[in-house]
Design a protein around this motif. Structure first.
Motif, PDB file in Angstrom:
ATOM      1  N   VAL A  30      23.235  40.020  -1.935  1.00  0.00           N
ATOM      2  CA  VAL A  30      24.610  39.695  -1.575  1.00  0.00           C
ATOM      3  C   VAL A  30      25.292  40.969  -1.093  1.00  0.00           C
ATOM      4  CG1 VAL A  30      26.779  38.665  -2.330  1.00  0.00           C
ATOM      5  CG2 VAL A  30      24.626  37.974  -3.424  1.00  0.00           C
ATOM      6  N   ARG A  31      25.842  40.927   0.112  1.00  0.00           N
ATOM      7  CA  ARG A  31      26.586  42.064   0.654  1.00  0.00           C
ATOM      8  C   ARG A  31      28.064  41.858   0.346  1.00  0.00           C
ATOM      9  NH1 ARG A  31      25.149  43.083   6.610  1.00  0.00           N
ATOM     10  NH2 ARG A  31      26.245  41.111   6.846  1.00  0.00           N
ATOM     11  N   VAL A  32      28.639  42.800  -0.360  1.00  0.00           N
ATOM     12  CA  VAL A  32      30.017  42.671  -0.855  1.00  0.00           C
ATOM     13  C   VAL A  32      30.901  43.709  -0.177  1.00  0.00           C
ATOM     14  CG1 VAL A  32      31.506  42.636  -2.893  1.00  0.00           C
ATOM     15  CG2 VAL A  32      29.099  41.924  -3.089  1.00  0.00           C
ATOM     16  N   GLU A  33      31.957  43.250   0.470  1.00  0.00           N
ATOM     17  CA  GLU A  33      32.945  44.164   1.037  1.00  0.00           C
ATOM     18  C   GLU A  33      34.004  44.434  -0.025  1.00  0.00           C
ATOM     19  OE1 GLU A  33      36.313  44.504   4.581  1.00  0.00           O
ATOM     20  OE2 GLU A  33      34.901  42.808   4.566  1.00  0.00           O
ATOM     21  N   LEU A  34      34.221  45.700  -0.337  1.00  0.00           N
ATOM     22  CA  LEU A  34      35.211  46.090  -1.331  1.00  0.00           C
ATOM     23  C   LEU A  34      36.584  46.210  -0.678  1.00  0.00           C
ATOM     24  CD1 LEU A  34      33.123  48.785  -3.238  1.00  0.00           C
ATOM     25  CD2 LEU A  34      33.287  46.321  -3.683  1.00  0.00           C
ATOM     26  N   PHE A  69      40.415  38.712 -10.530  1.00  0.00           N
ATOM     27  CA  PHE A  69      39.704  38.895  -9.266  1.00  0.00           C
ATOM     28  C   PHE A  69      38.894  37.660  -8.869  1.00  0.00           C
ATOM     29  CE2 PHE A  69      40.402  43.007 -11.185  1.00  0.00           C
ATOM     30  CZ  PHE A  69      40.891  43.754 -10.130  1.00  0.00           C
ATOM     31  N   GLY A  70      38.509  37.647  -7.607  1.00  0.00           N
ATOM     32  CA  GLY A  70      37.672  36.582  -7.078  1.00  0.00           C
ATOM     33  C   GLY A  70      36.892  37.090  -5.885  1.00  0.00           C
ATOM     34  N   LEU A  71      36.150  36.191  -5.249  1.00  0.00           N
ATOM     35  CA  LEU A  71      35.316  36.535  -4.102  1.00  0.00           C
ATOM     36  C   LEU A  71      35.637  35.595  -2.946  1.00  0.00           C
ATOM     37  CD1 LEU A  71      31.992  36.893  -6.096  1.00  0.00           C
ATOM     38  CD2 LEU A  71      33.329  38.786  -5.162  1.00  0.00           C
ATOM     39  N   LEU A  72      35.896  36.157  -1.787  1.00  0.00           N
ATOM     40  CA  LEU A  72      36.194  35.385  -0.585  1.00  0.00           C
ATOM     41  C   LEU A  72      34.972  35.325   0.318  1.00  0.00           C
ATOM     42  CD1 LEU A  72      39.678  36.952   0.253  1.00  0.00           C
ATOM     43  CD2 LEU A  72      39.306  34.586  -0.471  1.00  0.00           C
ATOM     44  N   PHE A 102      35.352  41.102  -1.976  1.00  0.00           N
ATOM     45  CA  PHE A 102      35.984  41.244  -3.282  1.00  0.00           C
ATOM     46  C   PHE A 102      37.495  41.322  -3.091  1.00  0.00           C
ATOM     47  CE2 PHE A 102      37.165  44.085  -6.935  1.00  0.00           C
ATOM     48  CZ  PHE A 102      36.894  43.169  -7.939  1.00  0.00           C
ATOM     49  N   ALA A 103      38.250  40.547  -3.873  1.00  0.00           N
ATOM     50  CA  ALA A 103      39.698  40.485  -3.683  1.00  0.00           C
ATOM     51  C   ALA A 103      40.389  40.118  -4.986  1.00  0.00           C
ATOM     52  CB  ALA A 103      40.047  39.458  -2.596  1.00  0.00           C
ATOM     53  N   VAL A 104      41.695  40.369  -5.024  1.00  0.00           N
ATOM     54  CA  VAL A 104      42.517  39.922  -6.141  1.00  0.00           C
ATOM     55  C   VAL A 104      42.920  38.481  -5.876  1.00  0.00           C
ATOM     56  CG1 VAL A 104      44.677  40.247  -7.418  1.00  0.00           C
ATOM     57  CG2 VAL A 104      43.388  42.230  -6.638  1.00  0.00           C
ATOM     58  N   LYS A 105      42.645  37.611  -6.831  1.00  0.00           N
ATOM     59  CA  LYS A 105      42.979  36.200  -6.672  1.00  0.00           C
ATOM     60  C   LYS A 105      44.295  35.854  -7.358  1.00  0.00           C
ATOM     61  CE  LYS A 105      40.993  31.565  -7.051  1.00  0.00           C
ATOM     62  NZ  LYS A 105      39.788  30.783  -7.405  1.00  0.00           N
ATOM     63  N   PHE A 106      44.492  36.374  -8.559  1.00  0.00           N
ATOM     64  CA  PHE A 106      45.718  36.127  -9.319  1.00  0.00           C
ATOM     65  C   PHE A 106      46.434  37.458  -9.531  1.00  0.00           C
ATOM     66  CE2 PHE A 106      42.615  32.908 -10.956  1.00  0.00           C
ATOM     67  CZ  PHE A 106      43.197  31.801 -10.347  1.00  0.00           C
ATOM     68  N   TYR A 107      47.541  37.648  -8.821  1.00  0.00           N
ATOM     69  CA  TYR A 107      48.281  38.902  -8.908  1.00  0.00           C
ATOM     70  C   TYR A 107      49.163  38.886 -10.158  1.00  0.00           C
ATOM     71  CZ  TYR A 107      47.046  40.051  -4.053  1.00  0.00           C
ATOM     72  OH  TYR A 107      46.375  40.366  -2.889  1.00  0.00           O
ATOM     73  N   PRO A 108      49.012  39.856 -11.049  1.00  0.00           N
ATOM     74  CA  PRO A 108      49.808  39.865 -12.272  1.00  0.00           C
ATOM     75  C   PRO A 108      51.298  39.976 -11.969  1.00  0.00           C
ATOM     76  CG  PRO A 108      48.671  41.954 -11.977  1.00  0.00           C
ATOM     77  CD  PRO A 108      48.125  41.026 -10.950  1.00  0.00           C
ATOM     78  N   PRO A 109      52.135  39.110 -12.546  1.00  0.00           N
ATOM     79  CA  PRO A 109      53.573  39.195 -12.283  1.00  0.00           C
ATOM     80  C   PRO A 109      54.202  40.473 -12.823  1.00  0.00           C
ATOM     81  CG  PRO A 109      53.092  37.555 -13.974  1.00  0.00           C
ATOM     82  CD  PRO A 109      51.780  37.978 -13.408  1.00  0.00           C
ATOM     83  N   GLU A 110      53.596  41.051 -13.861  1.00  0.00           N
ATOM     84  CA  GLU A 110      54.055  42.321 -14.423  1.00  0.00           C
ATOM     85  C   GLU A 110      52.898  43.313 -14.393  1.00  0.00           C
ATOM     86  OE1 GLU A 110      57.037  43.199 -15.100  1.00  0.00           O
ATOM     87  OE2 GLU A 110      57.929  41.206 -14.807  1.00  0.00           O
ATOM     88  N   PRO A 111      52.743  44.058 -13.297  1.00  0.00           N
ATOM     89  CA  PRO A 111      51.613  44.993 -13.207  1.00  0.00           C
ATOM     90  C   PRO A 111      51.587  46.034 -14.315  1.00  0.00           C
ATOM     91  CG  PRO A 111      52.636  44.681 -11.051  1.00  0.00           C
ATOM     92  CD  PRO A 111      53.531  44.021 -12.052  1.00  0.00           C
ATOM     93  N   SER A 112      52.748  46.321 -14.910  1.00  0.00           N
ATOM     94  CA  SER A 112      52.786  47.324 -15.981  1.00  0.00           C
ATOM     95  C   SER A 112      52.005  46.873 -17.209  1.00  0.00           C
ATOM     96  CB  SER A 112      54.237  47.615 -16.376  1.00  0.00           C
ATOM     97  OG  SER A 112      54.873  46.443 -16.855  1.00  0.00           O
ATOM     98  N   ARG A 120      44.317  48.503 -12.018  1.00  0.00           N
ATOM     99  CA  ARG A 120      45.558  48.897 -11.343  1.00  0.00           C
ATOM    100  C   ARG A 120      45.257  49.467  -9.963  1.00  0.00           C
ATOM    101  NH1 ARG A 120      46.926  51.945 -14.903  1.00  0.00           N
ATOM    102  NH2 ARG A 120      48.131  50.465 -16.151  1.00  0.00           N
ATOM    103  N   ASN A 121      44.247  50.298  -9.862  1.00  0.00           N
ATOM    104  CA  ASN A 121      43.875  50.888  -8.582  1.00  0.00           C
ATOM    105  C   ASN A 121      43.435  49.826  -7.587  1.00  0.00           C
ATOM    106  OD1 ASN A 121      41.227  52.140  -6.974  1.00  0.00           O
ATOM    107  ND2 ASN A 121      43.025  53.453  -6.945  1.00  0.00           N
ATOM    108  N   GLN A 122      42.654  48.851  -8.045  1.00  0.00           N
ATOM    109  CA  GLN A 122      42.204  47.774  -7.162  1.00  0.00           C
ATOM    110  C   GLN A 122      43.369  46.903  -6.700  1.00  0.00           C
ATOM    111  OE1 GLN A 122      39.028  47.222  -5.921  1.00  0.00           O
ATOM    112  NE2 GLN A 122      38.601  49.227  -6.812  1.00  0.00           N
TER     113      GLN A 122
END
Length: 351
Positions: A30-34, A69-72, A102-112, A120-122
């Motif tokens: 599987v080739r994964v784009e970061l 996270f999830g995969l597109l 590779f991607a963020v699927k559910f963005y945290p409403p409070e990143p803190s 956090r970096n991703q």
């Protein structure tokens, strides 16, 4: 005797070849784009499911909070189709190498509240990609602020002469097209004010600024309303919002939505009756195809489940569609479960 030996050697070579083919046949590449644009290759078992691949990618990046996270993958020209975590990958892909993003699927409403620096970096990289690809927009002032935080996180404290178009293009904090001489000067002034912030603190402040944007973490779906006017439905942590010509026309929080359904090309939201209403409201939107309607329905159900439920639940079947296809959603743990499992002693980062 020589003939017998040659025959034995042929059989031995044949048996070894069969074993090698069988061994190789048990794995798939599987080739994964970061999110920073780099690629990695991951090997999985031929019977692996989407969740197994996601776990391997997160492990390779040292990500602990995997459920955000999830995969597109690309399907019939649509580049933003999510890999079903509960389905065997061999039923989704055919020819190797299998390509995913590779991607963020559910963005945290409070990143803190994030406990892991890598998560956090991703998330910062995901937001930057949303800005570059046009899914997220903001004012020039916010662009400059985000750029200054990215420079602080990547380069450390300000030094004279560091901010330049070449540097901004290299670090890529935001789309290069927005930079003018005035913008560069504004970024430089803001960058000076961040002296002393660690990379983690700069990234945390970056996300605190981004979370206030209307389209932060939203999955966008083109549709038409009951008047056949082109709109965009944005599904995110707060609920479903209706956008037209770049403006928010209406918001429907999850607490107000009692049912989400689709039928062929239509997508329906049932809203609970208001204080002065006698009946529930049904809002019907038209999509370009049945596939698009189902994609929007699934996205809505998964977001509602992740952000509102105590734990994942079985989704009721939608009339007129196959049972398994309509019930399958990808959500292993909800936000409440993630918060409950987080260490109590780890305070959020605040600059």
């Amino acid at each position: 005797m020589c003939g017998i030996m040659r025959e034995s050697l042929r059989r031995l070579a044949s048996d070894e070849g069969i074993r090698e083919r069988r061994a190789g046949g048990d794995t798939r590449r599987v080739r994964v784009e970061l999110m920073d644009g780099d690629h990695i290759t991951v090997e999985v078992h031929r019977k692996a499911r989407g969740a197994d691949l996601l776990d391997k990618v997160c492990d390779s990046l040292d990500i602990v909070e995997k459920d955000y996270f999830g995969l597109l993958y690309l399907l019939r020209g649509d580049p933003r189709v999510w890999v079903d975590l509960g389905r065997r990958l061999s039923k989704t892909f055919r020819n190797e190498p299998w390509d995913v993003r590779f991607a963020v699927k559910f963005y945290p409403p409070e990143p803190s509240e994030l406990q892991d620096d890598m998560t956090r970096n991703q998330l910062v990289l995901a937001v930057r990609r949303d800005l570059v690809e046009g899914r997220l927009n903001c004012s020039s002032i916010t662009y400059a602020l985000l750029a200054s935080y990215r420079l602080q996180a990547e380069l450390g404290d300000y030094e004279p002469g560091r901010v330049s178009p070449a540097l901004l293009a290299e670090s890529g904090p935001i789309p290069l097209r927005v930079f003018t001489p005035d913008m560069e000067e504004r970024v430089e002034e803001l960058y000076k004010k961040h002296r002393g912030q660690t990379p983690a603190e700069a990234e945390s402040n970056y996300l605190e600024s981004v979370k206030r944007l209307p389209l932060y973490g939203a999955e966008l779906h083109c549709a038409r309303d009951s008047s056949e006017v082109d709109i965009v439905l944005a599904v995110s942590a707060p609920g479903v919002a209706v956008h037209r010509d770049g403006q928010i026309m209406n918001r429907f929080p999850w607490t107000k939505i009692t049912k989400i359904s689709y039928n062929k090309r239509t997508y329906t939201l049932r809203l609970r009756a208001g204080e002065f209403d006698d009946y529930e409201t049904h809002l019907i939107f038209r999509l370009t195809s049945t596939t698009a309607a189902k994609k929007l329905w699934r996205c809505s159900v998964e977001h509602h489940m992740f952000f509102r439920r105590e734990a994942p639940v079985v989704v009721e079947r939608v009339a007129g569609f196959p049972r398994l296809g309509s019930r399958r959603v990808s959500c292993r743990r909800t936000l409440r479960q993630l918060r409950a499992s987080a260490p109590a002693h780890a305070p959020p980062l605040v600059a």
